[in-house]
Design a protein around this motif. Structure first.
Motif, short mmCIF file in Angstrom:
data_model
loop_
_atom_site.label_atom_id
_atom_site.label_comp_id
_atom_site.label_asym_id
_atom_site.label_seq_id
_atom_site.Cartn_x
_atom_site.Cartn_y
_atom_site.Cartn_z
N GLY A 9 0.82 -1.20 0.00
CA GLY A 9 0.00 0.00 0.00
C GLY A 9 0.86 1.25 0.00
N GLY A 10 0.20 2.39 -0.13
CA GLY A 10 0.92 3.66 -0.13
C GLY A 10 0.05 4.79 -0.62
N SER A 11 0.69 5.89 -0.92
CA SER A 11 -0.01 7.09 -1.39
C SER A 11 0.41 7.40 -2.82
CB SER A 11 0.30 8.28 -0.48
OG SER A 11 -0.16 8.05 0.83
N VAL A 12 -0.57 7.62 -3.67
CA VAL A 12 -0.29 7.96 -5.06
C VAL A 12 -1.26 9.04 -5.51
CG1 VAL A 12 0.62 5.69 -5.67
CG2 VAL A 12 -1.81 6.15 -5.94
N GLN A 13 -0.93 9.67 -6.61
CA GLN A 13 -1.85 10.63 -7.21
C GLN A 13 -2.82 9.90 -8.13
OE1 GLN A 13 0.61 13.69 -9.03
NE2 GLN A 13 0.38 14.94 -7.19
N ALA A 14 -3.94 10.54 -8.36
CA ALA A 14 -4.93 9.96 -9.26
C ALA A 14 -4.29 9.64 -10.61
CB ALA A 14 -6.10 10.92 -9.45
N GLY A 15 -4.65 8.48 -11.13
CA GLY A 15 -4.07 8.02 -12.37
C GLY A 15 -2.86 7.12 -12.18
N GLY A 16 -2.35 7.07 -10.97
CA GLY A 16 -1.19 6.26 -10.69
C GLY A 16 -1.52 4.79 -10.47
N SER A 17 -0.49 4.03 -10.12
CA SER A 17 -0.63 2.59 -9.95
C SER A 17 0.02 2.14 -8.65
CB SER A 17 0.03 1.85 -11.11
OG SER A 17 -0.57 2.16 -12.35
N LEU A 18 -0.50 1.05 -8.13
CA LEU A 18 0.08 0.36 -6.98
C LEU A 18 -0.13 -1.13 -7.17
CD1 LEU A 18 -1.11 2.45 -3.87
CD2 LEU A 18 1.25 2.20 -4.65
N ARG A 19 0.75 -1.92 -6.59
CA ARG A 19 0.55 -3.37 -6.58
C ARG A 19 0.59 -3.85 -5.14
NH1 ARG A 19 3.85 -8.52 -9.10
NH2 ARG A 19 5.28 -8.07 -7.37
N LEU A 20 -0.50 -4.47 -4.74
CA LEU A 20 -0.60 -5.06 -3.42
C LEU A 20 -0.22 -6.53 -3.49
CD1 LEU A 20 -4.01 -3.58 -2.18
CD2 LEU A 20 -1.72 -2.55 -2.12
N ALA A 92 -8.79 3.57 0.62
CA ALA A 92 -9.37 2.66 1.61
C ALA A 92 -8.27 1.83 2.23
CB ALA A 92 -10.40 1.74 0.95
N MET A 93 -8.64 1.12 3.27
CA MET A 93 -7.79 0.05 3.80
C MET A 93 -8.13 -1.21 2.99
SD MET A 93 -5.44 -0.56 6.09
CE MET A 93 -5.64 0.46 7.55
N TYR A 94 -7.12 -1.83 2.47
CA TYR A 94 -7.31 -3.03 1.65
C TYR A 94 -6.90 -4.26 2.44
CZ TYR A 94 -8.35 -0.36 -2.54
OH TYR A 94 -8.95 0.47 -3.46
N TYR A 95 -7.77 -5.27 2.40
CA TYR A 95 -7.57 -6.50 3.14
C TYR A 95 -7.55 -7.69 2.20
CZ TYR A 95 -8.97 -3.70 7.19
OH TYR A 95 -9.07 -2.73 8.16
N CYS A 96 -6.66 -8.61 2.49
CA CYS A 96 -6.63 -9.90 1.81
C CYS A 96 -7.37 -10.90 2.70
CB CYS A 96 -5.18 -10.31 1.62
SG CYS A 96 -4.93 -11.93 0.89
N ALA A 97 -8.10 -11.81 2.07
CA ALA A 97 -8.86 -12.80 2.83
C ALA A 97 -8.86 -14.13 2.11
CB ALA A 97 -10.30 -12.31 3.02
N ALA A 98 -9.04 -15.19 2.89
CA ALA A 98 -9.04 -16.54 2.33
C ALA A 98 -10.30 -17.28 2.71
CB ALA A 98 -7.82 -17.32 2.81
N GLN A 99 -10.87 -17.92 1.72
CA GLN A 99 -12.03 -18.79 1.90
C GLN A 99 -11.53 -20.20 1.62
OE1 GLN A 99 -16.08 -19.59 -0.63
NE2 GLN A 99 -15.51 -17.47 -0.38
N LEU A 100 -11.45 -21.03 2.66
CA LEU A 100 -10.88 -22.36 2.52
C LEU A 100 -11.93 -23.37 2.09
CD1 LEU A 100 -8.57 -22.46 5.67
CD2 LEU A 100 -8.13 -21.51 3.40
N TRP A 120 -8.06 -13.48 7.56
CA TRP A 120 -7.90 -12.10 7.11
C TRP A 120 -6.51 -11.60 7.44
CZ3 TRP A 120 -11.68 -9.27 4.55
CH2 TRP A 120 -12.95 -9.88 4.47
N GLY A 121 -5.99 -10.76 6.56
CA GLY A 121 -4.74 -10.08 6.84
C GLY A 121 -4.99 -8.84 7.68
N GLN A 122 -3.92 -8.15 7.98
CA GLN A 122 -4.02 -6.98 8.86
C GLN A 122 -4.42 -5.72 8.10
OE1 GLN A 122 -1.26 -8.09 7.56
NE2 GLN A 122 -0.11 -6.29 6.87
N GLY A 123 -4.33 -5.77 6.80
CA GLY A 123 -4.73 -4.62 5.99
C GLY A 123 -3.54 -3.75 5.59
N THR A 124 -3.70 -3.09 4.46
CA THR A 124 -2.69 -2.13 3.99
C THR A 124 -3.43 -0.93 3.42
OG1 THR A 124 -0.70 -1.88 2.61
CG2 THR A 124 -2.49 -3.22 1.69
#
Length: 130
Positions: A9-20, A92-100, A120-124
């Protein structure tokens, strides 16, 4: 059970990209549905994208279709969320989750229901400025 750790996670300007990234440990069988959820302040948690580990099928929420791509690296037990053309409303806060013990059908049909996910992860945090 499976343990999940998000990063990227992080901070970007509109139009930018991030990879979680979301690294999984513990149960890593292929019958998993891995989901990305997000929650903005004052809003309910919403499903963003999910992938069925067994065959890599992906499903996306309408607001992110065409901009976000979810993928997996089975060797690393890691899933990714590539986010392009980011908008301020993606903040937003982004969370990873698993459905087993999931099937492709349950991943497709119930994957937006956060109650179906047991780990659930702790969020980024992702912040997009205009």
């Amino acid at each position: 059970q499976v343990q999940l750790v998000e990063s990227g996670g992080g901070s970007v300007q509109a139009g930018g990209s991030l990879r979680l990234s979301c690294a999984a440990s513990g149960y890593t069988g292929s019958n998993r549905c891995m989901g990305w959820f997000r929650q903005a302040p004052g809003k309910e948690r919403e499903g963003v994208a999910r992938i069925y580990a067994g065959d890599g099928s992906t499903f996306y929420a309408d607001p992110v279709k065409g901009r976000f791509t979810m993928s997996q690296d089975s060797a690393k037990n890691t899933v990714y969320l590539q986010m392009n053309s980011l908008k301020p409303e993606d903040t937003a806060m982004y969370y990873c989750a698993a459905q087993l013990w999931a099937t492709l059908a349950t991943c497709r049909l119930t994957g937006t229901n956060d109650r179906m996910y047991t780990s659930w992860g702790q969020g980024t945090q992702v912040t997009v400025s205009s």
